[in-house]
Design an enzyme around this catalytic site. Structure first.
Site, PDB file in Angstrom:
ATOM      1  N   GLU A   1     -60.738  36.013  25.616  1.00  0.00           N
ATOM      2  CA  GLU A   1     -60.788  36.072  24.150  1.00  0.00           C
ATOM      3  C   GLU A   1     -59.637  35.325  23.490  1.00  0.00           C
ATOM      4  OE1 GLU A   1     -61.492  38.710  26.069  1.00  0.00           O
ATOM      5  OE2 GLU A   1     -63.572  39.154  25.524  1.00  0.00           O
TER       6      GLU A   1
ATOM      7  N   HIS B   1     -66.502  50.177  22.050  1.00  0.00           N
ATOM      8  CA  HIS B   1     -67.565  49.235  21.694  1.00  0.00           C
ATOM      9  C   HIS B   1     -68.264  49.632  20.404  1.00  0.00           C
ATOM     10  CE1 HIS B   1     -66.992  48.089  25.893  1.00  0.00           C
ATOM     11  NE2 HIS B   1     -67.741  47.027  25.708  1.00  0.00           N
TER      12      HIS B   1
END
Lengths: 324, 345
Positions: free
Chosen positions: A60, A129
């Site tokens: 990321e 999440h």
């Protein structure tokens, strides 16, 4: 006019902009052949090829750093961070690099990056999440923050974000992916910083964002059955924030409620409450009330997650109690 | 290494025979030692001036001096062209000057002037000179390492022959961004030259206590890219290693990792009292391995420079810095009326 799902609207909006600007590139995990884990980038690889629709390693920091470096040097980028929770993994680039570079260098550079990311709860994915983290980005000067609630807003605000010279974090809500709506034919371009009055009313203003917008609208319908005429504002963008739309509405209704998925402390509604208290204090007939997720990590179990995230019932009850 | 080469192409042929593609380096310490000497002296005098202004209370904030490390900045930037990109670090004055920045405009930034590179918004740790391809110093250790990947990606996609030099320190080699950056640069074979300025300490943490495997250059093997350890206090050695790496990147051969071993004489920043190393160690590097004195000694000995040329270069550097400081002092201060100006486009 065509009916599109929210998820198809993402690919539709990206394709519109990639056709317009042949330099525009996409970077992200599983966005090419796989079409994205939320199927928001289906078909883009076929249309634009692997050079412009690039799968990346699970890195990321490198995704956002590469997006920023390319954008600074002539290639604008749409970067995808699969789940908004993962922004924490690359937050140096978000908070210290892309947000600040323009200012720190006295305006020598622009960073035309759009960071798209799947945000929000309701999918029973658990605490890593499911978060709504738009408030993390709202508090950082230099970023713009967008969170659409309908397919046509997805297309139009995506176009506005991509054409914006500043870095924009674009939150796509997981629980809205399957929802459908009309999207106008032809090129659709919207404007950042404009809220929408999605339901007019005179008794109370309910300010909502993303997945909380349909819930606020449903709550307003139920409140109407009890004779309460609520106005619902879809903020659409947190930065720039359409304070004018909020204050105009509150001046009319004299009551303000916010509906947020953010955990209680420092959710975006706190900023709205502060602005209303400061700017519209004498127009208020009662306190500004925030309807939020409690200050907890989001649980996975349905019964628990449903209790945590503001529900239609909770909005209805809270508004009624406070208007009595 | 003693080179008797007559031109840059020949020097290049020594390290990578037959593949020179014709983009000439901007300076050549082997055949035109005066230009590289001037460049290193400019960096040294600039940082000494900054240090003095700070100690006299005329300059504020923080600073990270690269005194003792000038051969890395010069040896690498000598091999670039204006328009090639660099990303720099918190210890970035040398890179910035060697890549073409104007010392007066830099000094103005440090003195919080409206005429500084960043109009007073950046300060020492954030000087960028985008016009010349310097994408900026960076206050975050390894903060620019992934940005370099993106700058190289854009050049590859647009189809230029520009390269990106990513400067970083030995401390940054232990950040996660180091791994993500080198991995992606090699996966996409991007035109990046990674230059680790190993000054042997990350703040107080010595490299032998912090770095598993002991070598940053050796990590290149893990990414399938060439890695090389270079004497970072030998400007000619740095230049030759950089020539090869820059040429590889320019011709589509992908990234390279260079580890330049050097030493900083001053503390990490102004608050550092050097409690983690001995005065003898500092003096040994300063008195016996100084990159500028070594270069002068070698060039005078082999006849490439005369004592008169060296003396003239030294006084020219002093004079040019004196002028930069006085011009910068005379400039208008950063303007609070435009406080919010550059936050958004």
């Amino acid at each position: 006019m065509a009916e599109l799902s929210y998820r198809d609207a993402v690919a539709h909006g990206i394709a519109q902009e990639m056709r317009r600007d042949p330099q525009l590139v996409m970077l992200g995990e599983d966005i090419a052949g796989a079409g994205g884990v939320f199927k928001t980038t289906v078909g883009l690889l076929d249309q634009f090829g692997p050079d412009r629709v690039r799968d990346t390693p699970i890195s990321e920091q490198a995704i956002l750093g590469a997006a920023m470096g390319a954008a600074m040097t002539g290639v604008p980028v749409i970067a995808e961070i699969m789940f908004s929770d993962f922004l924490a993994v690359c937050f140096d680039i978000v908070a210290n690099e892309m947000a600040k570079s323009r200012y720190m260098t006295g305006g020598q550079m622009s960073v035309p990056v759009v960071v798209r990311t799947a945000n929000g709860g309701g999918s029973r994915f658990g605490a890593q999440h499911s978060q709504s983290v738009e408030n993390w980005c709202m508090m950082i000067p230099g970023l713009k923050v967008v969170a659409p609630s309908t397919p046509s807003d997805v297309v139009g605000l995506l176009a506005a974000s991509i054409r914006d010279p500043d870095p924009v974090v674009f939150f796509e809500h997981k629980s809205l992916m399957a929802s459908k709506g009309e999207v106008p034919d032809g090129e659709v371009i919207d404007e950042l910083g404009k809220a929408k009055i999605v339901r007019e009313g005179s008794d109370a203003t309910i300010v909502a964002l993303a997945y909380m917008v349909p819930r606020a609208l449903e709550a307003a319908d139920r409140l109407a059955e009890d004779g309460i005429d609520a106005e619902v504002i879809d903020l659409r963008t947190l930065v720039p924030l359409d304070t004018n739309a909020i204050l105009t509405s509150v001046t009319k209704t004299s009551r303000a409620f916010t509906v947020e998925e953010n955990p209680r402390l420092c959710g975006w509604g706190a900023e709205i409450a502060s602005i209303v208290a400061h700017e519209a204090f004498w127009d208020l007939d009662g306190p500004v009330v925030r309807i939020t997720t409690p200050h907890i990590p989001l649980p996975a179990a349905e019964a628990l997650e449903d209790m945590a995230i503001p529900s239609v019932d909770r909005i209805v009850t809270t508004v009624k109690e406070n208007l009595d | 290494m003693h080179l008797r080469c007559t031109d840059v192409q020949f020097a290049f042929d020594l390290v990578m025979p037959g593949s020179y593609i014709g983009v000439m380096p901007r300076r050549d310490p082997v055949n035109d030692p005066l230009s590289s000497l001037r460049s290193m002296l400019e960096i040294r005098r600039f940082e000494e001036a900054v240090e003095e202004l700070f100690s006299r209370g005329l300059l504020h904030g923080t600073m990270h001096l690269s005194i003792g490390q000038e051969a890395v900045a010069e040896g690498v930037c000598a091999t670039l062209q204006t328009g090639d990109f660099i990303t720099s670090t918190h210890r970035g004055h040398g890179h910035t000057l060697a890549h073409g920045a104007d010392p007066t405009t830099m000094m103005a930034e440090l003195l919080q002037k409206n005429t500084g590179y960043c109009r007073g918004r950046g300060g020492s740790m954030h000087i960028a000179d985008v016009k010349n391809g310097n994408l900026g110093a960076n206050g975050i250790v390894a903060g620019s390492m992934t940005i370099a990947v993106g700058a190289a990606l854009s050049q590859q996609m647009i189809g230029t022959d520009k390269v990106v030099v990513c400067f970083f320190g030995d401390g940054a080699a232990n950040e996660g961004a180091f791994h993500e950056s080198l991995n992606l640069a090699k996966v996409w074979d991007l035109p990046v030259v990674y230059v680790c300025e190993n000054n042997q300490y990350g703040m107080s943490m010595s490299q032998d206590r912090s770095t598993a495997g002991g070598s940053v250059a050796a990590r290149a093997a893990a990414y399938g890219m060439p890695g090389e350890t270079v004497d970072g206090n030998d400007v000619e050695a740095v230049c030759l290693a950089s020539l090869e790496a820059v040429e590889r990147a320019r011709s589509g051969g992908g990234p390279t990792l260079l580890e330049c071993i050097t030493y900083r004489y001053r503390g990490h920043s102004k608050s550092d009292r050097n409690l983690y190393r001995t005065q003898e160690e500092i003096e040994d590097w300063r008195d016996n391995r100084d990159p500028i004195q070594r270069f002068i000694g070698k060039c005078v000995e082999d006849g490439r420079l005369s004592n008169e040329q060296v003396t003239a270069a030294e006084s020219a550097a002093r004079e040019s810095l004196r002028r930069a400081v006085s011009e910068a002092f005379a400039a208008p201060d950063a303007d609070p009326a435009d406080l919010e100006g550059a936050a958004y486009a």
